[in-house]
Design an enzyme around this catalytic site. Structure first.
Site, mmCIF file in Angstrom:
data_model
loop_
_atom_site.group_PDB
_atom_site.id
_atom_site.type_symbol
_atom_site.label_atom_id
_atom_site.label_comp_id
_atom_site.label_asym_id
_atom_site.label_seq_id
_atom_site.Cartn_x
_atom_site.Cartn_y
_atom_site.Cartn_z
ATOM 1 N N THR A 190 -5.748 15.729 -2.986
ATOM 2 C CA THR A 190 -6.611 16.889 -3.237
ATOM 3 C C THR A 190 -8.045 16.633 -2.789
ATOM 4 O OG1 THR A 190 -7.060 16.125 -5.489
ATOM 5 C CG2 THR A 190 -5.209 17.622 -5.192
ATOM 6 N N ASP A 204 -6.349 -3.040 3.600
ATOM 7 C CA ASP A 204 -5.231 -3.888 3.198
ATOM 8 C C ASP A 204 -5.340 -5.304 3.754
ATOM 9 O OD1 ASP A 204 -3.955 -1.674 1.919
ATOM 10 O OD2 ASP A 204 -3.257 -1.000 3.879
ATOM 11 N N ASP A 224 0.864 -1.179 0.000
ATOM 12 C CA ASP A 224 0.000 0.000 0.000
ATOM 13 C C ASP A 224 0.908 1.240 0.000
ATOM 14 O OD1 ASP A 224 -2.297 1.636 0.300
ATOM 15 O OD2 ASP A 224 -1.952 1.710 2.458
ATOM 16 N N ARG A 265 33.478 -35.892 1.030
ATOM 17 C CA ARG A 265 32.625 -34.717 1.246
ATOM 18 C C ARG A 265 33.459 -33.434 1.253
ATOM 19 N NH1 ARG A 265 27.573 -33.661 2.774
ATOM 20 N NH2 ARG A 265 27.153 -31.662 3.782
#
Length: 1348
Positions: free
Chosen positions: A852, A1049, A608, A1305
């Site tokens: 606005t 959200d 968001d 190994r």
């Protein structure tokens, strides 16, 4: 007379309503579930069944239980939870098999020790966690609240003490222990709970008092002088409602209650006789009859007030009965019941969901803090019911008769529908009166929800409507969707592979036992008739025996070890001081502990914007008024836009630009307030005014049309809102608003001289440039996400004009402006010019990244207002479809408005957001921002926060229909095919996204999104946010993270693999639904790049280690079967088998999962590219699992055959003992296997710390100490085995075997490190060995970097 009585007793409309109600109840399951709460009324017959029992039974207790277990259910429930794990069931099956003597297990109890240990350890962990929850529950349940005592709650079924009453009590006791709510538990609590009764309240609550005037503003709820407090003292109500009611109904008495009036009615012509009007009785539950309001002095005590009359049956306002014992008592929260009266005092927590009846405030208002419910710290106004506002003391409470009908409990904390009903009775001596029912709607604003706190209100009286688990806060505290980590899901196939290997070697052993049954050998001499009489039966028995023998191949301790490791990971995250936000005292809180490794594999982040990337702290920056723009300063988005246009780095600009700009703004601000001071004195200027423009006061001083427009504009800002004003200690005014936008608007109006002082009753007071003005508030049309606007209807106290003031989104306001001006051409032209200029300015503001709003107004004639207000009030009090009807009424009046201008507010970016986004992008994570802003605003914010950079191609999709959307997607895909190396950013608006998410287009949308480094989705709804997350999550099968801070959200957070909630100012809904809660977006960087990466690497290595050590041990036993005709002979003493996973090899692998660290946090942050190891899943690939399996099988062969071959001839120690017995050889091989398993952890470690070395060395030493002690007990098969450790041949064999085990190994790891290194191998060599790299560069460039 009787005929008139019959006519008016049951009006036709009343019958229709009841009939309609009955039909609704019979056909709608929802209506059937509606509850009726009766107060001082006997329950009607329809509330009982044919046997006389209440249909609804008992309401749920107010006792809450968030704990999972109770003392009675812990053992069975916890065992059930643990045995849901398949591995635990498998081992339980193995333990049962070992209890069968046929399979030759000599000590089956010992074989159960590993399973018992796992169950006990997990049970203790669960018990400790649940005990803490129980402590928290008890603290809440035993909190105290005042309720009415010596009063009967008719909603509680009576407990009848029959012959089986004692049995019901016993059953109730066990039901309470089990946490079961039933009639037995209710019976038990009724005799167990003894509330603490206070002999009397404090004198402060039993006498009339004045409220202190510490808060002078009226919105804080100043009490009237001499206001009654709710007590049991003998006092009459002091409210104006009661006084008015006495006067009104005294008049009714004079008209219809005397002999003269009755005679007059008989001889009066019928056309002059008017039937009784129900509206003539006050709207109060205290008045059931017209005669009820006759004052006591008008009645003769001998007939009206007999001495034995109960207090509850007396008239409202009359003194209490001599023996009346009703009073307030203090009880525990858990003892509250639906229908109880409660009195809440100032600063008290609300114990249940309560309908407000009356308060200490003049307007029956109260103020609540909802922080515990939704996280918002600002106070909310709640309204008491008008019909119950006269309940001022305990006697009023016991005399009021009404019932409340409510909807069933539901989780929506912003919605509530109910109605209070009370009957107006027909007295026998009043033939013109009719019986009827009065109603009043009960809405969300009339409700106090559990979890809130009463503030700035001396007291409030209410009725409990929902209790316990049915309260809204409890209904909203449900668990988030169950989530399992990616590694946990990937582990299941590996565990299944182990089961397959187990089955294979058991079947092989069974077949070989059958084949070799008749072979020559010594096995048959030790048969003792337990191996079967034929090969087939022997093979069958061998299968089960070897199933027991090889049981350790399935890692029983893996699951509990992973839980321990992830618990520590959650603790480290919680304790990280770098993710602690001191300003709000908020650490990072892990709410889901089992998915920490997923934090290291996140590929897509969905965020968001408002409150997540930004601070959600609004600053009024600019405005447009009557076509003229005002406001100075540069926003962060403007700097981002300039960066986009110029294509230059902002580093040089940042060194000089903001500092110079701040100096200019400070000078302009000083000039502006000097001009203000020359015009009038404003003593309420805030500490940090954000709006700056000296030209504003120049225009106000001109005394022209623009000056008038400016005054009207800021006057509208100061009046069109729902904020509460409070005076601070320094005599300034502070505003408490339901949104930061509203607080910024009203705060700026205050700074500019239009100071909202407060509200008293329905009178708004405002200081307009030094002059006090008052307005009568007629109506408030509240804001919601659907309306996107709010309005107030006012009337100046010195005028009859009615004006509507409205503010809202530009798209909503513009379409409601006046279009028909008649012959007012000048006004029409002026409005068209203002509209054109305003829209242009708002577009410029949006391009600057500002939020606005538009402001408008209209005048309303009295002839238009009165009928509309009547419809609006009817809609407000309606029971059904209240919201829809109120919306329709609002639409009628919010039209033909005149535009005043618009405002522009900046929501500044949070600290560190641009850097965090840049670092996350380097790590390979793709960020999608889902916002409700305009496209232009989102783009500029994207540049400001580094989501969009200059080297990106910008793809903007804006469509209006399905076909256009499809075409734009196809064109975008074609254009992106040309150059795959170019970085791109996609911007798509809500309408286009709507069509892009449809089945025929979503594949193209997903394909295009994959080709872009960043995606901005604008004007999206909460539902679309979740749909976008699911599109990527399921379409690409990648790990996703959603982060947000608001209720809108929640759906997105729950849809993602990991949900992160920002504990900001928009509430706690997002946090409550999240897996991790943080205070700032920038903390996401360390949460993922450090803790997430560490957790992924640790978990992956730990799980591989578990599989390795178990297969090594199991295959050693398998190799021995070759030399014992596969008859299931065990090579080791069973005690060693039992303790191998439990003690000898458990700590080192757990320590690796908790503390191992390839690189420090500083280096991890300096190299965000390291995170790509998790994205590629480098450490938990399937081929690594099978390589580990083959390696473990090889090492098991070395562990068995090397000692077997070296010691086959039998070594002789100085005392003459040989070492080639089964258990002697088994002890030697088991010691080597334990060392190999622990050294595997040592070779897997990145960092060798003292705690790791102690864990490895300690585990090996524990084995030798155990064998030495165990050998002293001289059991039949195990005695003196510790002697084998005293020879040099043993230690030579040990060294040779271990070296042979790890040589391949170590060689392979060296080769891979040199020629195919992992990312962290390269960085480790660069930083730790060569002592150079990026960390040193960052230190020199930025000493304050988080990498330091």
């Amino acid at each position: 007379m009787n005929r008139l009585k019959r006519i008016f007793a049951h009006p036709k409309k009343h019958n229709n309503d009841d009939g309609q109600l009955r039909r609704t109840e019979s056909t709608s399951s929802y209506m059937q579930q509606r509850r009726k709460i009766y107060v001082n009324m006997p329950l009607p017959a329809n509330e009982y069944d044919d046997k006389g029992k209440l249909i609804k039974g008992n309401y749920v207790s107010n006792r809450i239980q968030t704990a999972k277990y109770t003392p009675l259910t812990f053992v069975p429930k916890n065992l059930f939870e643990q045995f849901r794990n398949v591995a635990n069931l498998y081992f339980l099956f193995i333990v049962v098999l070992q209890c069968i003597p046929l399979f030759g297990v000599t000590e089956p109890a010992v074989s159960a020790l590993p399973l018992i240990a796992i169950l006990v350890i997990t049970g203790i962990k669960d018990a400790v966690e649940d005990w803490k929850r129980n402590q928290s529950d008890d603290k809440v349940n035993k909190s105290k609240v005042f309720t009415l005592h010596h009063w009967t709650n008719t909603n509680i079924p009576r407990v009848e003490k029959g012959p089986w009453h004692w049995l019901h009590i016993i059953l109730g006791f066990f039901s309470s222990l089990a946490g079961i709510e039933n009639n037995f538990a209710h019976t038990y609590r009724s005799i167990k709970d003894r509330p603490v009764v206070l002999p009397r309240l404090d004198s402060d609550y039993r006498t009339l008092s004045h409220r202190t005037a510490s808060k002078a503003t009226t919105t804080a709820g100043t009490l009237a002088s001499g206001q009654n407090l709710p007590s049991g003292s003998n006092q009459t109500s002091g409210t104006s409602v009661t006084a008015t009611g006495n006067k009104l109904l005294g008049t009714v008495k004079q008209k219809s209650g005397t002999l003269r009036s009755e005679l007059t009615n008989i001889f009066t012509p019928s056309e002059r006789h008017m039937p009784y009007r129900p509206g003539s009785i006050p709207h109060s539950v205290l008045y059931r009859k017209p005669t009820n309001q006759t004052s006591q002095t008008d009645r003769r005590p001998s007939t009206i007030h007999p001495g034995g009359e109960p207090c509850a049956d007396r008239m409202a306002g009359e003194p209490e009965a001599p023996n009346c014992k009703v009073c307030w008592q203090m009880v525990q929260w858990q003892d509250l019941n639906v229908g109880d009266y409660v009195m809440i005092r100032n600063d008290d927590n609300i114990p249940a969901d309560i309908a407000i009846l009356s308060t200490s405030e003049v307007d029956n208002l109260c103020y609540v803090e909802t922080q515990n419910l939704d996280g918002e710290t600002n106070l909310k106004v709640r309204q008491g019911l008008q019909a119950t506002s006269g309940l001022r003391n305990v006697h009023d409470c016991e005399r009021a008769r009404f019932y409340i009908e409510t909807e069933p409990p539901h989780a929506n904390i912003y919605q509530f529908n109910g109605v209070v009903r009370w009957n107006i009775e027909q007295p026998d001596d009043n033939q013109s009166t009719v019986s009827h029912q009065k109603t009043e709607a009960v809405t969300y604003n009339n409700l106090l929800l559990r979890g809130c706190v009463l503030r700035n209100t001396r007291w409030a009286i209410g009725i409990v409507v929902y209790t316990g688990v049915e309260t809204k806060i409890m209904l909203n505290s449900g668990k988030t969707p169950s989530k399992r980590s990616k590694i946990a899901k990937a582990t299941n196939p590996h565990v299944i592979a182990n089961f397959v290997i187990l089955a294979i070697i058991s079947i092989v052993s069974s077949i070989m036992a059958s084949v070799q049954f008749n072979d020559t050998g010594s096995s048959r001499f030790f048969d003792f008739n337990i191996e079967g009489s034929n090969p087939t039966y022997a093979g069958f028995l061998t299968f089960w025996v070897t199933l027991i023998l090889y049981q350790n191949i399935v890692p029983i301790s893996l699951y509990v070890s992973v839980e321990i490791v992830k618990t520590f990971a959650a603790y480290f995250i919680f304790s990280d001081i770098d993710m602690y936000y001191e300003e709000t005292d908020t650490p990072c809180v892990p709410r889901s502990w089992n998915i920490s490794d997923d934090l290291g594999q996140i590929e897509y982040i969905f965020s968001d914007k408002t409150g997540t990337l930004t601070q959600n702290v609004m600053e009024f920056r600019k405005c447009t008024i009557n076509g003229v723009s005002y406001g100075m300063g540069e926003t962060e988005a403007m700097r981002g836009a300039r960066k986009r246009e110029a294509g230059v780095s902002e580093d040089n600009h940042e060194e000089t630009g903001p500092e110079q700009e701040n100096n200019e703004l400070d000078q302009a601000r000083k000039t502006m307030y000097e001009k203000q001071a020359s015009m009038f004195t404003n003593k309420y200027i805030g500490p940090n005014p954000t709006f700056v423009d000296p030209n504003l006061f120049d225009d106000i001083a001109k005394d022209d049309l623009q000056s008038t427009a400016l005054i009207h504009f800021f006057l509208t800002l100061g009046l069109c809102h729902t904020v509460m004003a409070e005076k601070t200690e320094d005599d300034n005014i502070e505003y408490k608003a339901q949104s930061p936008d509203e607080a910024a608007l009203v705060g700026t109006a205050r700074d500019l001289g239009f100071v909202f002082l407060g509200r008293e009753s329905n009178i708004l007071s405002i200081d307009v440039m030094g002059e006090l003005q008052t307005f009568e508030l007629l109506n408030v049309l509240e804001f919601n996400s659907t309306r996107k606007r709010m309005s107030v209807i006012l009337r100046p106290t010195d005028s009859d004009k009615i004006v509507l003031l409205c503010k809202g989104a530009d798209s909503v306001i513009i379409e409601r402006l006046c279009t028909d001006f008649g012959d007012q051409n000048d006004l029409k032209e002026s409005q068209e010019n203002v509209k054109e200029a305003t829209l242009q300015h708002l577009e410029e503001f949006a391009n600057e990244g500002l939020r606005t709003l538009c402001l408008s107004y209209r005048f309303i004639s009295t002839e238009e207002y009165k009928p509309w207000n009547r419809r609006f009030q009817e809609a407000s009090s309606s029971i059904n479809n209240r919201e829809e009807r109120m919306e329709e009424a609002s639409e009628e009046i919010e039209c033909n408005m005149l535009l005043m201008g618009g405002t522009a507010i900046e929501d500044r970016l949070q600290e560190g957001v641009p850097d965090t986004i840049a670092e996350l992008a380097k790590s390979g994570i793709k960020l999608w921002v889902l916002t409700g802003d305009k496209t232009e605003t989102a783009i500029n914010i994207g540049f400001a926060c580094n989501l969009v950079t200059n080297d990106m191609d910008l793809i903007i999709l804006k469509a209006t229909n399905r076909e256009d959307t499809k075409k734009q997607l196809e064109d975008a895909l074609v254009s992106t095919d040309k150059d795959s190396d170019v970085k791109r950013a996609l911007v798509i608006d809500g309408i286009t996204l709507k069509y892009a998410l449809e089945p025929e287009a979503k594949e193209s949308m997903l394909d295009l999104g994959m080709r872009c480094a960043s995606v901005l989705c604008c004007r999206v709804s909460p539902k679309q946010k979740a749909e976008v997350v699911m599109l990527v999550k399921k379409g690409l099968k990648v790990m996703t993270l959603a982060i947000g801070d608001g209720a809108n959200d929640v759906s997105m957070i729950q849809a993602a693999n990991i949900g992160v909630g920002i504990s900001g100012v928009e509430g706690r809904q997002a946090v409550m639904a999240s897996d991790y809660a943080i205070a700032q977006f920038r903390y996401l960087q360390k949460l993922l790049l450090v803790h997430g990466r560490w957790s992924y690497l640790r978990t992956a290595e730990m799980i591989m280690g578990f599989f390795f050590k178990n297969i090594v041990w199991t295959f050693v036993l398998f190799w021995y079967q070759i030399f014992c005709q596969f008859n299931g002979t065990i090579l080791f003493d069973y005690a060693l088998v039992t303790l191998y996973n439990l003690i000898f090899t458990s700590l080192p692998i757990i320590f690796l999962g908790i503390w191992d660290q390839d690189l420090s946090a500083k280096i991890s942050l300096a190299y965000p590219e390291l995170y790509r190891m998790g994205l590629r899943n480098d450490k938990f690939k399937v081929w690594r699992f099978w390589l580990t399996i083959f390696d473990s099988i090889f090492q098991s062969a070395v562990c068995f055959f090397f000692p077997y071959m070296l010691l086959l001839g039998g070594s002789i120690d100085p005392t003459g003992r040989d070492h080639n017995g089964v258990y002697e050889l088994g002890t030697i091989i088991s010691s080597i296997a334990v060392i190999v398993a622990n050294l595997f952890v040592a070779f897997s470690l990145y960092s060798y710390t003292w705690i790791q070395l102690v864990g490895i060395a300690g585990s090996i030493c524990v084995y030798y100490v155990f064998v030495a002690i165990y050998a002293l007990f001289n059991t039949f098969i195990f005695a003196g085995q510790s002697n084998v450790f005293g020879t040099g041949l043993y230690w030579l064999s040990l060294i040779l075997t271990v070296v042979a085990c790890f040589l391949p190994r170590v060689s392979a790891k060296h080769y891979l490190h040199q020629y195919h290194p992992y990312d962290n191998d390269i960085v480790r060599e660069d930083v730790l060995v060569l002592k150079k790299g990026r960390l040193q560069d960052i230190s020199e460039k930025d000493p304050n970097s988080p990498c330091q």
